[in-house]
Motif scaffolding. Structure first.
Motif, PDB file in Angstrom:
ATOM      1  N   SER A 258       0.936  -1.187   0.122  1.00 63.47           N
ATOM      2  CA  SER A 258      -0.029  -0.081   0.072  1.00 63.47           C
ATOM      3  C   SER A 258       0.842   1.252  -0.056  1.00 63.47           C
ATOM      4  CB  SER A 258      -0.789   0.005   1.285  1.00 63.47           C
ATOM      5  OG  SER A 258      -1.929  -1.101   1.252  1.00 63.47           O
ATOM      6  N   ALA A 259       0.292   2.195  -0.390  1.00 60.46           N
ATOM      7  CA  ALA A 259       0.923   3.554  -0.423  1.00 60.46           C
ATOM      8  C   ALA A 259       1.058   4.421   0.846  1.00 60.46           C
ATOM      9  CB  ALA A 259       0.197   4.536  -1.342  1.00 60.46           C
ATOM     10  N   PRO A 260       2.290   4.972   1.197  1.00 57.47           N
ATOM     11  CA  PRO A 260       2.340   5.852   2.498  1.00 57.47           C
ATOM     12  C   PRO A 260       0.999   6.595   2.651  1.00 57.47           C
ATOM     13  CG  PRO A 260       4.262   6.135   0.904  1.00 57.47           C
ATOM     14  CD  PRO A 260       3.130   5.474   0.048  1.00 57.47           C
ATOM     15  N   GLY A 261       0.760   6.579   4.084  1.00 53.45           N
ATOM     16  CA  GLY A 261      -0.524   7.359   4.655  1.00 53.45           C
ATOM     17  C   GLY A 261      -1.669   6.496   4.261  1.00 53.45           C
ATOM     18  N   SER A 262      -1.701   5.377   3.778  1.00 52.33           N
ATOM     19  CA  SER A 262      -3.041   4.677   3.495  1.00 52.33           C
ATOM     20  C   SER A 262      -3.422   4.089   5.002  1.00 52.33           C
ATOM     21  CB  SER A 262      -2.849   3.352   2.505  1.00 52.33           C
ATOM     22  OG  SER A 262      -1.876   2.459   2.991  1.00 52.33           O
ATOM     23  N   LEU A 263      -4.553   3.310   5.007  1.00 51.58           N
ATOM     24  CA  LEU A 263      -4.779   3.077   6.319  1.00 51.58           C
ATOM     25  C   LEU A 263      -3.963   1.578   6.940  1.00 51.58           C
ATOM     26  CD1 LEU A 263      -9.055   3.028   5.854  1.00 51.58           C
ATOM     27  CD2 LEU A 263      -7.301   4.446   6.904  1.00 51.58           C
ATOM     28  N   VAL A 264      -3.791   0.860   5.893  1.00 53.46           N
ATOM     29  CA  VAL A 264      -3.154  -0.435   6.420  1.00 53.46           C
ATOM     30  C   VAL A 264      -1.593   0.096   6.670  1.00 53.46           C
ATOM     31  CG1 VAL A 264      -2.392  -0.942   4.057  1.00 53.46           C
ATOM     32  CG2 VAL A 264      -2.398  -2.867   5.848  1.00 53.46           C
ATOM     33  N   GLN A 265      -0.840   1.181   5.999  1.00 56.41           N
ATOM     34  CA  GLN A 265       0.203   1.388   6.600  1.00 56.41           C
ATOM     35  C   GLN A 265       0.286   2.160   7.884  1.00 56.41           C
ATOM     36  OE1 GLN A 265       3.337   0.987   5.174  1.00 56.41           O
ATOM     37  NE2 GLN A 265       3.156   0.699   3.095  1.00 56.41           N
TER      38      GLN A 265
END
Length: 451
Positions: A181-188
């Motif tokens: 996932s991209a930085p700042g996404s929920l999973v990150q």
């Protein structure tokens, strides 16, 4: 072994769902769901070799908690006496409000005590942070700057440096390489907050995480981020205002709902020791619609000016607007004044403002709001030496408030000679010989007392 699955995330409120929909089921926004690839990591943590055993509460041994002083009286009071080693703190606020400036000053104060501070400048380069430190007059000894966004590299540097405090600015720009996932996404954000929590607790290293905020003023990302951390602190007030309010909304090591007031100056943020004088320093003594109310945040009392402006409307529907006060609460108090005190406010625009950029959230200032509206409507000045406190009920009655002794002592300290309080709280008050206490039982009685 990581298993990649798809998730749909709302750009408006940050909620996630397992299928796409035209409308977000949480905030009801249209066309706001976007697909993200999440990686669910199986068997992340190994089972402990020694199983924990249940212990009776009375048998738990209390260990003294040592705290690290930040040299900011307001911040130390917010944290309950200082930063606890191994704690995890989340700091949120609008862009440009002063989060990085404050943390740079805190880092310098901690480093001045011989503590090693590792500053993760993910959003800035090391040269940018160095320029800010020089502008603030900070030498930077014992402060290590690391411009890195990959968590694996950050974790390796923490193991090498072994700092006392880690500052992450900010968690939304970091990422874990094992998660697609991209930085700042929920999973990150969810995975990174859990990783930093394990480092803080396992290695007894205090962490301060900076979090971005949404349009509504809440910290972006999943609520699990606020649940995991020990302390949640918000920067409040307008960016264009030179005064900043730091409010703690969660604290596992001290009181919550405390505030600290700072003033932005050339040399950085400076603590304001007496916020009552700050909120009233520009008060006009010969203007109708101005009332001094005794408020309290956490355990700290202070006096604040409430301003009201009532003018005749030219539109079919009158305007009701408030700054620093709940608009729904304002509408309720206006209805009480019309029904219980006979004020014809249905043809008037009403504007309410709390001076100094403070946001009042307690009902003890209700009576001050009512008297400010009445003063502006009747165009009569409120006595300059009177402070007001009391909650207003739907029947027009004035109800008791909490911590009345602390509020009255603050009023005496600033030279007020009269105080309007709920009538039922007159009994038992001692030590206020220089303060005339005026008890009222209803809104009508309070209005007749002055107007």
């Amino acid at each position: 072994m990581a298993k990649v699955v798809s998730a749909w995330v709302c750009e408006n409120c940050g909620a996630d769902t397992h299928k796409w929909s035209g409308q977000c089921p949480h905030c009801k926004a249209w066309n706001s769901l976007q697909e993200f690839k999440e990686a669910k990591v199986e068997a992340r943590f190994e089972a402990p070799s020694i199983k924990a055993k249940p212990v009776e509460l009375c048998e738990v041994e209390e260990s003294p908690v040592s705290r690290m002083k930040t040299a900011f009286d307001g911040i130390d009071r917010l944290f309950g006496g200082g930063i606890v080693p191994g704690s995890l703190t989340l700091l949120g606020g609008e862009p440009g409000i002063g989060k990085s400036t404050l943390l740079t000053q805190v880092a310098a104060n901690l480093a001045g005590q011989g503590l090693v501070v590792l500053y993760i400048c993910g959003e800035e380069s090391t040269s940018q942070v160095s320029l800010r430190a020089k502008r603030l007059g900070i030498e930077g000894k014992n402060i290590l700057l690391l411009s890195e966004t990959r968590f694996e590299a950050i974790s390796s540097h923490i193991d090498t440096v072994k700092p006392d405090v880690v500052i992450v600015d900010s968690i939304q720009v970091l990422y874990k390489g094992a998660i697609p996932s991209a930085p700042g996404s929920l999973v990150q954000v969810r995975e990174l907050s859990a990783e930093f929590m394990h480092i803080a607790k396992g290695k007894n290293i205090s962490h301060i995480l900076v979090g971005h905020v949404t349009k509504s003023g809440e910290i972006a990302g999943p609520k699990v981020l606020e649940h995991i951390v020990d302390t949640v602190v918000y920067f409040e007030a307008d960016v264009k205002n030179e005064y900043r309010l730091l409010r703690v909304v969660k604290n596992r090591f001290g009181p919550s709902d405390e505030i600290a007031v700072f003033q932005m100056k050339k040399e950085g943020l400076v603590s304001v020791n007496n916020p009552s004088e700050l909120f009233m320093q520009e008060r006009s003594l010969k203007t109708s619609g101005s009332v001094i109310a005794a408020a309290i945040e956490g355990t700290r009392p202070f006096l604040v000016e409430i301003q009201a402006l009532v003018t005749k409307t030219v539109f079919p529907t009158p305007s009701r607007r408030a700054t620093g006060f709940d608009t729904s609460r304002l509408a309720l108090l206006i209805a009480v004044m019309e029904k219980r005190a006979g004020f014809a406010l249905y043809q008037s625009d009403i504007f309410l403002s709390v001076a100094g950029g403070l946001r009042l959230q307690e009902p003890a200032v209700d009576l001050g709001v009512v008297l400010a509206i009445a003063s502006s409507f009747l165009d009569k000045e409120m006595p300059a030496d009177a402070a007001v406190l009391g909650e207003v009920g739907l029947g027009g009655e004035v109800r008791a408030v909490s911590h009345i002794d602390q509020r009255l002592k603050e009023a005496m300290h600033l030279g007020f000679t009269r105080a309007v309080i709920p009538k039922r709280q007159l009994k038992g008050l001692e030590g206020f010989s220089g303060l005339q206490l005026l008890g009222v039982s209803s809104v009508s009685e309070a209005i007749r007392l002055f107007f």
